[in-house]
Design a protein around this motif. Structure first.
Motif: not given
Length: 441
Positions: A157-171
């Protein structure tokens, strides 16, 4: 403190007053003990008890039933009554016995002599399940290690999870689209994000927001990034991504129960030269050794062999007292011992101890030509020879010396010399410490 506490205290004092174990071995009365019960003398301590009231049994000067009247002569005093002189008493103080089994005797002797002989198990008689400490990849559901499974899933879970809001901001960076953001996330940020997730997230962003940031630097300066572990602690975990390869099943360690059998062969010279003092020294050495080994092993058996020029098996009760007028050929006893051991006590199944004792007088060349080769042929945890010569070495008492010289440095042969009871505990230590040093044979 009640009467019961008083009684317990008296018993404790009685145990403390028992004869010291070393003194008991060297000088005590071993004959009061049995092979399975050791009786160590203690001084009697009178325990408190109730007595009948004496006040109704008549008084002094009543003058009835022949009782003298005041002034009548009372005759001569009886011998010993109030007489401070006379012969000293011939009887010793009263004694009781502190009884211990061979196991307790062995523990105390270990402590007294600084030994710790560990019994060896021979033949495997049982395999039993121990604690569930071993792990395998398959097994019954009831043995599934859920704690381990959870930890493996949490790590994933720790390895697969990521900050989704940060990636959405890149979009929302002007000129960036799903393809650019996917390449950036994977190559530069090492985020485990899929292209399909990025495309779905991009479709959810209104057209007017897709040019919110002019550059990556502006976006990273404006958006606070949150670490995965911190976010999980704040939000909790909805689900853990378990996989079959994470499953581990506990199964018990298999423990081999080994049968700790011991046979002790006691060999004694009963020829004419073995007079009373020599026989007593043999008894004082062999009897504690028997108790000790019986206390150490689960199952102990004993073989008693007497010899002069010939050898024969005897019962324990007659072993220490038997006496013959013949000559001496020590090898005859080892011949009987080897035959008896091979017949009933195979080396694969039994721990074997061969103890011999005598005054070291042997027929010419018998030690070198016969005894030593027989000792080498008889597999045993320990061979021991105890020389008993109260007056010191006799001119022709060479057996112990020859054995000692031949087996010098051997880890399973011990030779001890006993000239008086003072030497007995040292001899026992020498014998047992030799076997203790070879504990992994």
């Amino acid at each position: 403190m009640g009467l019961k506490d008083d009684l317990e205290r008296y018993r404790e004092v009685g145990e403390q007053r028992r004869q010291d174990l070393a003194d008991f071995i060297q000088y005590g009365d071993l004959g009061q003990s049995r092979r399975d019960e050791v009786r160590v003398p203690i001084k009697i301590i009178d325990l408190p008890e109730f007595e009948y009231d004496q006040r109704e049994m008549g008084g002094i000067g009543q003058g009835q039933d022949g009782t003298p009247e005041p002034g009548d002569p009372v005759g001569q005093p009886e011998p010993g009554d109030g007489d401070e002189e006379g012969d000293p008493g011939e009887e010793g103080g009263d004694h009781e016995y502190y009884e211990m089994d061979p196991e307790e005797f062995a523990e105390e002797l270990d402590e007294r002599l600084g030994l710790d002989l560990e019994p060896k198990g021979k033949k495997v008689v049982e395999e039993k399940e121990g604690d569930f400490t071993d792990i395998t990849r398959s097994g019954p559901t009831g043995t599934l290690d859920f704690e381990r499974l959870f930890k493996e899933g949490l790590k994933r879970k720790l390895a697969m999870d990521f900050d989704k809001d940060f990636v959405r901001a890149a979009l929302k960076i002007e000129g960036w689209g799903p393809t650019k953001v996917f390449e950036w996330a994977r190559s530069e940020e090492n985020l485990p994000v899929s292209r399909s997730w990025i495309e779905n997230a991009y479709d959810d962003i209104p057209n007017g927001d897709r040019t919110q940031y002019g550059s990556l630097a502006e976006m990273t300066a404006s958006v606070e990034r949150e670490e995965t572990a911190r976010r999980i602690r704040r939000e909790g975990v909805d689900q853990i991504p378990y996989r079959r390869e994470d499953e581990r099943y506990r199964y018990p360690e298999i423990i081999e129960e080994r049968e700790r059998n011991v046979v002790v062969v006691n060999i004694r010279d009963v020829s004419g030269s073995m007079r009373q003092k020599k026989r007593e020294l043999v008894e004082r050495t062999f009897t504690p050794l028997d108790w000790y080994l019986q206390g150490k092993y689960d199952n102990a058996e004993f073989v008693y062999i007497a010899h002069d020029a010939d050898a024969w098996e005897v019962e324990r009760d007659e072993f220490f007292g038997i006496r013959s007028g013949g000559g001496t050929r020590i090898s005859s006893a080892y011949e009987v011992a080897m035959e008896r051991l091979d017949e009933k006590y195979p080396w694969t199944d039994w721990n074997r101890y061969v103890f011999a004792a005598g005054d070291s007088e042997n027929s010419s060349n018998d030690t070198e030509k016969n005894v030593i080769p027989l000792m080498e042929r008889i597999d045993a945890n320990l061979h021991a020879y105890v020389e008993t010569q109260p007056s010191g070495n006799a001119i022709n008492a060479t057996h112990a010396e020859e054995v000692q010289q031949h087996f010098d440095g051997s880890d399973n042969v011990s030779v001890a010399y006993v000239t008086s009871p003072d030497d007995v505990t040292d001899a026992i230590y020498d014998i047992l410490s030799t076997e203790e040093g070879d504990n992994e044979r």
